[in-house]
Every structure is written in C-alpha cells, then in structure tokens.
Motif scaffolding. Structure first.
Motif, short mmCIF file in Angstrom:
data_model
loop_
_atom_site.label_atom_id
_atom_site.label_comp_id
_atom_site.label_asym_id
_atom_site.label_seq_id
_atom_site.Cartn_x
_atom_site.Cartn_y
_atom_site.Cartn_z
N LYS B 575 0.84 -1.30 -0.11
CA LYS B 575 -0.02 0.04 0.02
C LYS B 575 0.82 1.01 0.02
O LYS B 575 2.01 1.14 0.30
N HIS B 576 0.21 2.37 -0.49
CA HIS B 576 1.06 3.66 -0.51
C HIS B 576 1.87 3.79 -1.54
O HIS B 576 2.93 4.29 -1.35
N LEU B 577 1.65 2.84 -2.64
CA LEU B 577 2.56 2.93 -3.78
C LEU B 577 2.38 4.22 -4.39
O LEU B 577 1.36 4.75 -4.37
N VAL B 578 3.20 4.67 -5.12
CA VAL B 578 3.17 6.07 -5.84
C VAL B 578 3.80 5.88 -7.22
O VAL B 578 4.48 5.27 -7.86
N GLU B 579 2.82 6.42 -8.14
CA GLU B 579 3.09 6.65 -9.62
C GLU B 579 2.83 8.26 -9.91
O GLU B 579 1.94 8.82 -9.08
N TYR B 580 3.21 8.70 -11.11
CA TYR B 580 3.05 9.94 -11.65
C TYR B 580 1.49 9.79 -11.90
O TYR B 580 0.90 8.85 -12.28
N ALA B 581 0.82 10.81 -11.63
CA ALA B 581 -0.75 11.14 -12.20
C ALA B 581 -0.57 10.78 -13.75
O ALA B 581 0.35 11.01 -14.26
N ILE B 598 1.92 13.30 -8.36
CA ILE B 598 1.91 11.79 -8.08
C ILE B 598 0.65 11.46 -7.53
O ILE B 598 -0.29 12.35 -6.85
N THR B 599 0.30 10.15 -7.50
CA THR B 599 -0.96 9.61 -7.16
C THR B 599 -0.51 8.41 -6.47
O THR B 599 0.40 7.48 -6.74
N SER B 600 -1.31 7.77 -5.62
CA SER B 600 -0.91 6.82 -4.50
C SER B 600 -1.95 5.79 -4.76
O SER B 600 -3.23 5.96 -4.96
N GLY B 601 -1.49 4.67 -4.47
CA GLY B 601 -2.47 3.38 -4.62
C GLY B 601 -1.85 2.15 -3.99
O GLY B 601 -1.02 2.18 -3.19
N ILE B 637 -6.09 6.43 -11.51
CA ILE B 637 -5.66 5.93 -12.64
C ILE B 637 -6.86 4.76 -13.00
O ILE B 637 -7.32 4.11 -12.26
N SER B 638 -7.04 5.03 -14.33
CA SER B 638 -7.87 4.02 -14.91
C SER B 638 -9.25 4.25 -14.21
O SER B 638 -9.97 3.06 -13.95
N PHE B 639 -9.93 5.40 -13.79
CA PHE B 639 -10.96 5.46 -12.99
C PHE B 639 -10.92 4.43 -11.81
O PHE B 639 -12.21 4.28 -11.62
N GLY B 640 -10.08 4.29 -11.05
CA GLY B 640 -10.04 3.63 -9.88
C GLY B 640 -10.09 2.04 -10.08
O GLY B 640 -10.13 1.20 -9.26
N THR B 713 -9.53 -0.09 -19.12
CA THR B 713 -8.63 -0.03 -17.93
C THR B 713 -7.28 0.10 -18.54
O THR B 713 -6.83 -0.50 -19.62
N ARG B 714 -6.09 0.37 -17.76
CA ARG B 714 -4.66 0.42 -17.97
C ARG B 714 -4.13 -1.14 -18.11
O ARG B 714 -4.89 -1.95 -17.51
N ASN B 715 -3.50 -1.24 -18.99
CA ASN B 715 -3.04 -2.78 -19.23
C ASN B 715 -4.08 -3.64 -19.67
O ASN B 715 -4.05 -4.87 -19.04
N ASN B 716 -5.13 -3.35 -20.53
CA ASN B 716 -6.12 -4.29 -20.88
C ASN B 716 -5.79 -5.29 -21.85
O ASN B 716 -6.80 -5.95 -22.14
N TYR B 717 -4.73 -5.14 -22.43
CA TYR B 717 -4.48 -6.35 -23.44
C TYR B 717 -3.24 -7.05 -23.05
O TYR B 717 -2.27 -6.35 -22.19
N ARG B 718 -2.90 -8.35 -23.60
CA ARG B 718 -1.39 -8.82 -23.53
C ARG B 718 -0.50 -8.75 -24.80
O ARG B 718 -1.53 -9.02 -25.81
N MET B 719 0.54 -8.77 -24.63
CA MET B 719 1.47 -8.95 -25.83
C MET B 719 1.44 -10.32 -26.27
O MET B 719 1.18 -11.03 -25.41
N PRO B 720 1.72 -10.69 -27.28
CA PRO B 720 2.06 -12.41 -27.49
C PRO B 720 3.11 -12.66 -26.51
O PRO B 720 3.87 -11.88 -26.21
N ASN B 721 2.78 -14.16 -26.37
CA ASN B 721 3.92 -14.84 -25.56
C ASN B 721 5.26 -14.60 -25.93
O ASN B 721 5.48 -14.61 -27.13
#
Lengths: 341, 793
Positions: B575-581, B598-601, B637-640, B713-721
């Motif tokens: 908890k209290h991880l930080v990222e740029y807004a 920054i924003t916290s999550g 981020i990503s509407f929570g 959401t952020r990271n909504n897809y995956r790259m190929p394996n």
C-alpha cells in the motif's frame, strides 16, 4: 533541452530497431464490447440545456462509425427533482427550451435509449467568477537587431486577482484574452519566372488578433496555479520552466488554501495600446478533469514508451462528459494602471 | 502492536535459554588459494548435525558440548575438511578449503542443497559470479542481474533490459547492496547492461521473501552483492574483450597474507571506434561535429588483517554513462551531454570481540546523479556581441550512513544478530541550473530552481534470533524498527519478521515465513521501462511511506545432496505505492511541486514458484516455473479500476544449463517462455465534448479532440507470449601461466520475433476511402551472435 533527451532516446531506439524488425499482428484478438451511450453536455447559465447523444464504436471494426442516437429520452433533474425532458432537435442533439441552469444548483441528466443501459451524469453549476482587480505595469524594452539597430517596444505586465469564495473549496478557471482587431498587414511572396522573364507577386492580407497569435501572451509557467494551457493547436502541459506562451490558461487554487488567485501574464506588441477583453470562466471539476486529461493525453502521445492516459468521463454506464461553466468578461484598457471590479 | 511484543518477548526468552556448559569454537573459513572469505560455508558436527554457517565476512562461532567431537567444514565446489578434536576450552580454528579443480565441475551456487533445506530462510537464490560467465547472455556481456531474471519469481521487464521485478514488486522495491552499500541505479546503456562487473564480484544472493530482521528499507527483495577481497597470497589478473566493452581486473597481496587489494575496470568503446569515421566525415564536409557514448566502471577494494581479531576493509565503486555532442562553427561552440552514474564507498571494521560475539562497523557513502546539460558560447568573451548560456537539469540522491552489526552465539541453539544504523539522505529530485550572459549586459543571469535539496534522516535497528527448538524445528524471529525524519515529520515503523523450518524428512523441509516491510523511498517513472530519468523521492509529510506484508509457505527437498527442489507459494499486499498522475512527466518536477504530480495506490501479488536446481557437477543449472498474478489499484488511474501490473506474467518457465564437456570446453544454454506482458490499447472511440460544444470565449475548438480513443483500464491487453533460446560455447586453453577463453554464442538462436513494444497504426486506403487500424509489433534482438576473448593469469 527536452529535445536533447528525446533525440538521445531516439538514437537508442533506432539502434535497437536496426537489430530488430516490425510486423503486423494479423491474429491479434480484440475484446468484443457492447456499444455504449455517449452523452456530452456543457451546461452554462447563459444558455438553455443542450445535450449531444451518440454511441461509441469499436476502433478496429471496419466500417463502424459514430452514430447519432435519435429516439432517446433525456431527463433533467435539478437538485434531485425532475425538471424537464430535453427534446430531440436533430443530428443527435437534444434541447430543453426555457431551462437555464442556475448557479450553485446540481443537475443530473439521464439518457435512456433502446439497446443501451441508462446512462447518467451530474454537475454542480459553478458560481460566477469575481475579478477583484487587474493591475498593469508597462515596461519599455530596447531590442538590439543587426548592426546595432535598436528599437523600443513595450511589455504589459498584468496581474489578475480573482476572488476565491471559499478557500477550503477547490475552484477551477480558464482565462483567455480577446481583441477583435490588433493590426492588419500584407505579406507578399515574389517569384521570378525564367520563361516569361516576369515577376509574379502573391500577396495575402492578415489580421492579427490575440487569440490567433499565442506568442503575444506569456504566462509564467513556474506559477503552480497554472496547470495546463491551450496554445491554439492543442492542449498542453507545461514542459519546461521557461515562460510559456498561450492563449488560454487553466488554473486552480487546488491544494493551495488561498483566499485569492493571482495570475500574472505579459502582453507584447499591443499596438495602439488598444483595449481588449478578459474572458474568465469558472469551470466545474468534471470539465477541468476532462480538459486536464486531454492535455496529459496530448503530452504523452508523442512520448515513446510513455504510459497512456485515459480521458476523463463522468457518465455512469456510458461515456462522454457532463460539465458546466460560468463566464465573466472584463474589458481592459492598457493605459489604465489598474481596474477594480 | 500486541503481535510485535509477543515476537520480541519470544526472541529474548530464547536468547537467555539453554545456557548449558559448552565450549565455543570460532574462526573463519577461507579459500586456501586466494584467502577470500567463503560466505555461508558450513561447519557442523556430523553426528548431531549441530552446526552453523559463516557470515558475510567468512566468520563463524559454534557452541559444542565439551569432550571429543568431530567437526566438518564444507562448501560447495571445495574439498571438505574433517577434524576430530578433544574440546576442553574455547578454541579458534581457521579453515582453508581447497577448491575442486580436478573434477570436471561447474558450480553455479555456493550453497549445497542440504544447506538450503536446513536453513529457515525462504526465497533465497544464490549465484557464483565466476560461473555466471558460462551462461550465454546478450552480446556476451556477463550480467548478474540478467542471470537473476531467469530465476522463478523474478521478471526482467522489457526485452534486453537489466531491471528486475520481484514477486510483482516495482524496481524501487529491491534493496541492491554492493558490499553493504545501497546502489540506486544499476543500469548502463539505458538499462541494457547492469553496472555490476562480474569479474569484480565474489558472491551474489537474492532474497525474495521471508526477510530476516537485519534487512529493511525495501518491500520486495534484497540483492546482496559482495566484491572480491583480493588474493592475499599471490598476484592474479584477468582481462576480456567483448563486443560492447572490455574489462581488466588485478588482485594480489600488498603484505602477504595480511593486506590484499583488488582493482577492476570496464569501459565500452563505441565512441573510440566511431572517432575515425567522424574525423573523416568532418574532413569531407568541412565540419567540426562530434558525438559519442561510453560507459565505464571502476571497482577497488583493500582489506587488511590487523590481527586475528581485527580486520579493515575499504571498498569503492564508481561508474558512469555519458552521451555527448559537440559542435564548433565560426567562433561558436555548442556542447551538450547526458550523463548518469553511481559512486559508492564503504569502510568496514570487523572485530571479534569475544569467541561468540562478532562486530561489524561500516561507514558508507552512496551517490547517484543523473544530469543533462547544454553549454553554448558565441563570440569573444570581451566583446559586446558575446553570448553564452549554460543550462543543466539534474536529479541526485546521496546517502551517508554508519551502521553496527553484531553476531552473537550464546549457545548451539541460538544465533542472535542485532544492530543499528543511521542514514543521512539528501534528495534533489529535479533541479535546473540556468546561466545566461551577453556582452552588452552588466551581469550574467544565474538561477537555480527546483527541488534543490531535501534532507532526511533514517534510523534503523533490529534484533533477530535463529533458534533450534529440536532437530526438526528451527525458527528465525526478529523485529526491525525504523524512524524517518523529514520536513519536521517523523515516520515510524515496527516490522515483525518470522520464518520457520520443519524437517519432515532428513532431506525434506516445510518452511513458512511472514515479513512486514516499510520503504521510505519512492521511485517515480512515467515510462514502461526503467530509465535513469526515473526519480528517487522521499516519503514526506504529504507522501506516505510504502508498506507491505508478505506471507509464504513451501517445501524444499534435497535429492542426493545434488538436486534441490523447492515449491513456494506467496501472497503479498502493498500500500501507499506511488506513480505519476496519468501523463505527468519529470519535466514538470522542475516546478518544485512533485508531490502534486503523483498519485497513490495499492497492489497485491500472489503465486507459486517451482525451482529445481543442480548447483554443481558436470551438468549444472536450474529449471524454474512461476504461476503468478500482480495487480495495482490507484483511485486516480483508470477510474480507480484494478489493473494488471506492467510485468504481470501468468506463466514463466526457464531452463538454464551448463555442461562441462572437458577441461577445455563447456557449453551453456537457456530457454525462456512466458506469458506476454500487459499493455494498454484503446479499443473504443467516441465523440468528444468539443465536437459538440465549445467553452464560452473567443477560442474555437480545432477539431483535434473531436474523437476520443478509449480503453476501460490500463494494461487491458497482453502482448504475444515470449520465448527464446540462447546458446553459448566456451573454449579454454591452459598455458604455463595463463588461462585463455574464447566464448561464442547466439542470443535468441531461433530468431523468434518477441514483442518489444506494440502500437496501433491507422491506414488509409485511397481507392476505397476506408480507414482501418492495425496492430504493429516491434521486435529487437532477433538472432544476436557474440564473441568474447578472455585471459586469466
């Protein structure tokens, strides 16, 4: 300086790409998503309630396009009380004739259309912004040109003092300047045609106004109140500590806990010292977040490997934005040292 | 708090218990040929299995019942020594173990499988740097971190990068210690190489969970790297030439068997190789423009044995990357550069206070600076037409620390460690220096602004006791406490740690652990790969420290003391991880309001790791499989909505093997397969507000924002394996005084196009007037061969 690091990273990436390759992913699978209602509206006490209703569309589906929603019901609620329906007027637009939003009231719009879940959003109409004072300090500068030629020009240093009604509440504003006419000039290009041995002259008349010439307005980017700006081409964040030129600045007292917001800006080359208008808008948090996310999105759009930015939406069960704005216009005469409102 | 007190009382009771009449044997275990201390070497009584392991400095202290006793000292890759002693009083014994050279063996890890079973620690990976060179890597540049990336529970991030992400944690959550000094940036060449020169290293261990109380300050892992101490018997050296860089190392005695030294240097030569080409270009074009890039490292260490009780060490590391450009024309000069690097130093004093009390006092310095600058000069400095400007942006973190660590062995059932440390931090996350001078101005303009200097103090103390309840049960219980003072605010943390081992069978153990951790530093980054532009910032009155707890449980099994099989499950909450807004960038930090950007999550990760290791033998290596989940939730981020972490890979399978064909040849191969990393892709679009309505005022929308591209959401897809195979082949030649090696290999031998990045492109068909989108995949490092030559003397 910012370019320096971009170029460096660019060189690195180019080197990497030379060792690699690019291919089109033909078997990439997209998630199937139901279409959503998109409701857009910007409420303003000076205007009746107008709403634009469309549907979203998948990006990767050939031939799909944004579709106007015609047979929807849009209900307007004021402070949780039903007020009226907005009626369809064509091309996806709906309007509630005679319904003017009031300052400080909360409005909720609900859109119901067949095949979509009910979408809704709400906004609180901001209070009218109050300009306490506008001060100007005129500074004469000498500009040295080639071979020692010197001419004199003027910089008009303004400070705009805006009243904050409640220091504990965040207020969001945008500021733009407008002058219908500053100067008119003609720009000609001369082309010599070898075959006819004649000169061709092509002249264009230009009229400068403040909104079209952003380099005449200079905001202090190190001012923490100014968050982002509109430079005539795009919404942008401030990307350096240099003063930046802009034609609309977005600012707030967010996290500052101050009684008044003082915004300094400069104007260059106001010919004939002619008057101009200050357009000050107070905007609600939703619209501010929407514009801010657009500015951030545009900023990182060019950035290699940058995290993407989602555009703010406050429409539940749908997309789009319901925002609100209140305006004040003040005419300024540069020859008067200050204006008290 | 109640829980914490219980742990503390439990620790103290065990220290005071079992004060039976015994004798103490203490001393050191070293390499007989070099005098280097052997870390985690075993010393034990072979019947009762009462024993211990050497500490980080090769010292041990063991309590045994008085009388006739057998004693064995062992270390993987070395010949064991067996003694039979009659113990009547406290005794000092220094063991010097001979390395096994006759057998055709490769030793990847110094710890034997049985030793791992016996230990209470979970999630510990150990590597022997000297033998990491036998594992094929990109461009033949041996890299301890890239080797660690192939272990279960460790993700390597973007293709080719030397970052690492442990059990769903961020890159800042790894405590990377070089001789006990934190190293803040481990990247060379924008992350494609790590700063650790394997020739200068002696021992590497990575702890992924179940952290003992002596470690603190980071949430996810401890990478403890120890530099060579220097051969105290004879002069030895090594050198190698690779495609990117070359290195040389020399070590030897200053005073035989008393004082030794080690120095090692590494430098790339891209700038030197391109210099003639640039000179030719400038001559042909009548130009004077130069660009270049280089990286360099320098490691040095001196250690001095004052007497049997006192020993001093002085070690330092400095390294930097520099990209530069210089342009001269007329009477103008324009220079610009980009530079980053670390400086670390440690002065250490080991003192055997009594036969069962060992003290280590260390004073350390760590300094990481990133900067870019431009320096322009035009005209004669005395002329009125003279103009110059200099602009520099930098970020920096400096630590000065002093710490005291004690090892106390009150009896054969208890091994107590306690210590205290004080660190003085200086943070400068984003400072701009600007100077401007023209010939006709009376004085130059000189300004410095940004987050110039943020001081902070960090106090840490710990107490841990590893105690043996009976032959089956061993417990390590401890407490780590800390205080962080910054801007008139004091953050506190009390962190209980517990790990336990239960021997189900003599060669099979069940282990479990719990660790609560606090981190007072944040690293903020807005790219999907680690760059030196990432900024270290402190917890402040407005920005809380990061916190995490992790619980793990699993089984370890030693098969014939040749194979170690471990299966571990873990769950971690952060908890209290930080990222740029979203969208904020480090350029904005100049304004001094980084806390507003920054924003916290929070985050959670969980998974299961299976590791089968064969640490030594003709065939050595490991196979690892990880099944894991790592998520983040940030309200802004990503509407929570909760989204997968950037390096969340559901399945990860790696096989690393080295095989010694003969004394002259060995072969290595790695194969890696993992689920593609998540990435963000807009898959819906809709009409923007400005396509319908415009804000009141003089400006009209320009149409740029009429269509909004949307993703849920952020990271909504995956790259190929991802998968690739690397192979390498080493040929050695032993001469009278030298040992030469030619290394050949290929990275990604079957040229699989692995995803480096994905992006979407809009295509317009002029014939049909149709607009369509397609997904493009960029791949790098498809079939990269390497060659390297090295010599040891």
């Amino acid at each position: 300086m910012k370019n320096m690091i971009k170029y460096t990273i660019g060189i690195l990436i180019t080197t990497l790409l030379l060792t690699g390759c690019e291919k089109t992913l033909t078997d990439f699978e997209f998630q199937k998503k139901p279409l959503k209602l998109v409701m857009n509206s910007l409420l303003n006490p000076d205007s009746i309630v107008k709403v634009h209703l469309t549907s979203s569309m998948p990006i990767y589906e050939k031939g799909s396009q944004i579709r106007a929603i015609e047979n929807a019901q849009i209900q307007i609620f004021e402070n949780d009380n039903y007020l009226a329906d907005a009626l369809y007027i064509g091309n996806g637009y709906y309007a509630a004739v005679g319904i003017y939003p009031k300052h400080g009231h909360t409005y909720r719009l609900e859109a119901k259309a067949e095949g979509f879940p009910t979408a809704w959003g709400s906004t609180v109409i901001p209070l009218q912004p109050t300009i306490n004072e506008v001060k100007v300090d005129i500074q004469e500068i000498n500009i040295e040109g080639f071979e020692g030629y010197v001419w004199t020009s003027k910089i008009y240093n303004y400070t705009l003092n805006i009243k904050v009604t409640d220091a504990q509440q965040d207020q969001f504003h945008s500021l733009a300047l407008y002058k219908h006419y500053i100067r008119r000039y003609t720009d000609c290009t001369y082309t010599f045609h070898e075959t006819t041995q004649e000169w061709e002259v092509d002249c264009t008349d230009y009229i400068d106004t403040i909104p079209s010439m952003s380099n005449y307005i200079n905001f202090k980017s190190y001012d923490r109140k100014i968050k982002f700006h509109y430079n005539g081409y795009d919404l942008r964040l401030f990307n350096s500590t240099d003063d930046i030129t802009s034609i609309r600045a977005y600012f707030s007292n967010e996290k500052l806990n101050i009684d008044e917001i003082v915004i300094p800006f400069n104007l260059y080359y106001i010919e004939y010292d002619s008057p101009f208008d200050i357009h000050l808008n107070t905007i609600d948090l939703n619209y501010y977040k929407y514009q801010y996310s657009l500015a951030r999105h545009n900023e990182v759009d060019e950035g290699f490997l940058s995290q993407k930015v989602s555009i703010y939406s406050n429409i539940e069960n749908g997309l789009g934005l319901l925002g609100s704005v209140t305006s004040t216009v003040l005419s300024i005469n540069p020859n008067e040292s200050s204006t008290d409102n | 708090m109640k829980h914490t007190l219980l742990v503390f009382v439990f620790v103290c009771l065990n220290i005071l218990s079992a004060l039976a009449q015994t004798v103490t044997i203490n001393g050191s275990i070293t390499d007989a040929r070099t005098g280097e201390a052997l870390i985690s070497a075993n010393i034990y009584e072979p019947v009762s299995f009462i024993g211990t392991a050497t500490n980080l400095y090769g010292f041990y202290s063991l309590k045994l019942p008085s009388g006739k006793q057998k004693l064995t000292a062992s270390y993987t890759g070395y010949q064991s020594i067996n003694l039979e002693l009659s113990l009547n009083r406290d005794t000092t014994i220094h063991f010097r173990l001979e390395p096994i050279i006759e057998l055709q063996e490769i030793t990847v890890s110094g710890r034997s499988p049985q030793q791992s079973i016996e230990s209470t620690q979970m999630g510990v990976l150990q590597l022997s740097p000297a033998n990491v060179e036998k594992i094929p890597v990109l461009l033949g540049e041996s890299d301890i971190i890239k080797t660690m990336q192939m272990m279960p529970g460790v993700q390597g991030g973007t293709e080719g990068m030397s970052g690492f992400y442990v059990r769903g944690g961020g890159p800042d959550q790894n405590l990377i210690l070089l001789d006990g000094v934190p190293v803040y940036n481990v990247s060379h060449l924008f992350g494609f190489m790590s700063v650790f020169n394997t020739d200068a290293l002696r021992n590497v261990s990575l702890t992924k969970g179940g952290f003992p109380a002596r470690y603190g300050g980071r949430l996810s892992s401890v990478l403890d790297i120890r530099m060579k101490e220097g051969n105290d018997k004879e002069f030895k050296g090594s050198a190698s030439i690779g495609l990117l860089s070359s290195q040389a190392t020399i070590e030897g005695p200053i005073v035989k068997e008393r004082t030794s030294f080690m120095v090692s240097g590494r430098r790339s030569y891209f700038d030197l190789l391109t210099y003639p080409l640039q000179a030719y270009y400038n001559k042909v074009e009548d130009d004077d423009y130069w660009i270049g890039y280089y990286l360099q490292d320098f490691n040095a260490k001196v250690n001095h044995r004052i007497n049997d009780r006192h020993r001093l060490y002085l070690s330092m590391y400095t390294g930097k990357d520099k990209f530069y450009a210089k342009d001269n024309w007329g009477n103008s000069t324009d220079k610009a550069g980009l530079q980053w690097g670390n400086l670390t130093g440690a002065l250490r004093w080991n003192y055997i206070m009594t036969n069962n009390l060992f003290l280590n006092v260390t004073a350390t310095l760590s300094d990481f600076t990133f900067k870019f600058f431009e320096d322009y000069n035009s005209g004669d400095a005395n002329s009125r037409h003279y103009y110059s400007f200099y602009e520099k942006y930098y970020s920096r973190i400096r630590d000065y620390a002093v710490r005291a660590d004690f090892d106390y062995t009150p009896n054969h059932k208890n091994n107590v460690k306690f210590g205290i440390s004080q660190t003085f931090h200086q943070f400068s996350p984003g400072v701009t220096v600007s100077r401007d001078r023209s010939g006709n101005s009376s004085a130059p303009i000189d300004t410095t602004y940004g987050n110039i200097n943020i001081p902070a103090r960090q106090l840490q103390a710990y107490l841990e006791n590893e105690f043996t309840l009976n032959r089956r049960i061993m417990v390590n219980a401890g407490l780590h406490v800390s205080r962080f003072d910054i801007q008139n605010k004091a953050w506190h943390s009390v962190e209980p740690r517990l790990s336990a081992r239960y021997l189900i069978l003599p060669h099979m153990a069940f282990k479990t652990s719990y660790a609560y951790t606090t981190q007072y530093l944040h690293l903020i980054t807005n790219t999907t790969m680690g760059l030196p532009t990432d900024l270290w910032v402190p917890a402040t009155p407005k920005t809380r420290p990061q916190e995490a707890w992790q619980v793990a449980a699993g089984f370890s099994y030693a098969l014939n003391n040749a194979y170690e099989i471990s299966l571990e499950g873990y769950y971690k909450e952060m908890k209290h991880l930080v990222e740029y807004a979203e969208g904020a960038s480090f350029y904005e930090l100049n304004r001094g309001d980084w806390e507003d950007l920054i924003t916290s999550g929070s985050g959670e990760s969980y998974g299961v790791e299976l590791l089968v290791q064969k640490p030594s033998g003709r065939l050595s290596g490991w196979a690892g499989y990880t099944l894991s989940w790592a998520n983040r939730t940030f309200p802004e981020i990503s509407f929570g909505r909760t989204f997968p972490y950037n390096y969340d890979a559901r399945h990860d399978f790696t096989v690393v093997a080295t095989y010694k064909l003969s004394n002259r040849t060995d072969f290595g191969a790695n194969w890696t397969y993992r689920t593609g990393y998540p990435f963000t892709l807009a898959d819906e679009q809709y009409a923007g507000l400005e396509s319908s309505f415009s804000e009141p005022g003089p400006l009209r929308p320009n149409g740029n924002n009429d269509i909004i591209e949307h993703y849920d959401t952020r990271n909504n897809y995956r790259m190929p394996n991802y998968h690739r195979l690397d192979v390498g082949f080493n040929m050695h030649k032993q001469r009278q005084k030298t040992f030469r090696t030619w290394s050949f290999g290929v990275y990604n031998v079957y040229a699989n196009s692995n995803p480096f990045m994905l992006y979407n492109r809009t295509r317009y068909d002029e014939q049909t007037n149709e607009v369509s989108r397609e997904i493009k995949q960029v791949s790098v490092f498809n079939f990269i061969p390497y060659i390297k030559w090295g010599i040891k003397f």
